[in-house]
Design a protein around this motif. Sequence first.
Motif, PDB file in Angstrom:
ATOM      1  N   GLY A  91       0.852  -1.182   0.000  1.00  0.00           N
ATOM      2  CA  GLY A  91       0.000   0.000   0.000  1.00  0.00           C
ATOM      3  C   GLY A  91       0.886   1.230   0.000  1.00  0.00           C
ATOM      4  N   ARG A  92       0.448   2.275  -0.698  1.00  0.00           N
ATOM      5  CA  ARG A  92       1.261   3.494  -0.727  1.00  0.00           C
ATOM      6  C   ARG A  92       0.360   4.725  -0.797  1.00  0.00           C
ATOM      7  NH1 ARG A  92       3.523   4.957  -6.719  1.00  0.00           N
ATOM      8  NH2 ARG A  92       1.513   4.733  -7.720  1.00  0.00           N
ATOM      9  N   ALA A  93       0.897   5.807  -0.255  1.00  0.00           N
ATOM     10  CA  ALA A  93       0.287   7.129  -0.394  1.00  0.00           C
ATOM     11  C   ALA A  93       0.773   7.651  -1.738  1.00  0.00           C
ATOM     12  CB  ALA A  93       0.727   8.038   0.740  1.00  0.00           C
ATOM     13  N   ASN A  94      -0.060   7.552  -2.757  1.00  0.00           N
ATOM     14  CA  ASN A  94       0.428   7.862  -4.100  1.00  0.00           C
ATOM     15  C   ASN A  94       0.505   9.357  -4.386  1.00  0.00           C
ATOM     16  OD1 ASN A  94      -2.128   8.752  -5.116  1.00  0.00           O
ATOM     17  ND2 ASN A  94      -2.702   6.636  -5.543  1.00  0.00           N
ATOM     18  N   HIS A  95       1.205   9.692  -5.452  1.00  0.00           N
ATOM     19  CA  HIS A  95       1.439  11.080  -5.842  1.00  0.00           C
ATOM     20  C   HIS A  95       0.184  11.778  -6.353  1.00  0.00           C
ATOM     21  CE1 HIS A  95       1.720   8.800  -9.540  1.00  0.00           C
ATOM     22  NE2 HIS A  95       1.543   9.927 -10.206  1.00  0.00           N
TER      23      HIS A  95
END
Length: 187
Positions: A91-95
């Motif tokens: 999971g990532r905090a995307n741009h």
Amino acid sequence: MLKILVSHNLKVFHVEGERIVQRDLSNITRPEDVLCFYNKNGLQGFCTLGDSDRWLDLATLTITRAVPTVAITSEYHGNGHYSFQYDGKFGRANHLGGLDFIAEHRNLWETFKLLDIETFHAAKRVASYRWILGGSDTVVKLNLRESNFDQVTFGEKKLPMEAFFNSAATTKHLEGSKNLLVLRPSL
């Protein structure tokens, strides 16, 4: 256990309709719509603060599930840092200002903190006000652009992030101006 999910740049994930967007602590319109990590009896997933029956559907990344269809795995990396995986992806905090599960490797964007609900509310309140630095006439506000997992910035003053969350949790509303509060000298 229900904890607020916070990205490396101190943003929380807010559910707006069926979309998940990143918001500054000072820009949360409905705290009950903040995305939380849920971990109970071995079941791990994401739901909203106000409704633990609204689950994140990991296939569509919408908060539309009545029950979780798959479980995510979490991993603790020390110093309060966590990562989450689903189907081998992090999971990532995307741009784009959202959340996704497409990264094959973990780095800063795939690293999160989990906040207690009370600490989240206190940090949100502190981030929403201007403060007078103790013993001076300097008025400051939390600068999230200059803040990260290691430190938060108030004007020119940089504070360890953990000290900020601990102090925010113990800072109470003070009598006086609605918009101008005194930053505790311990910060």
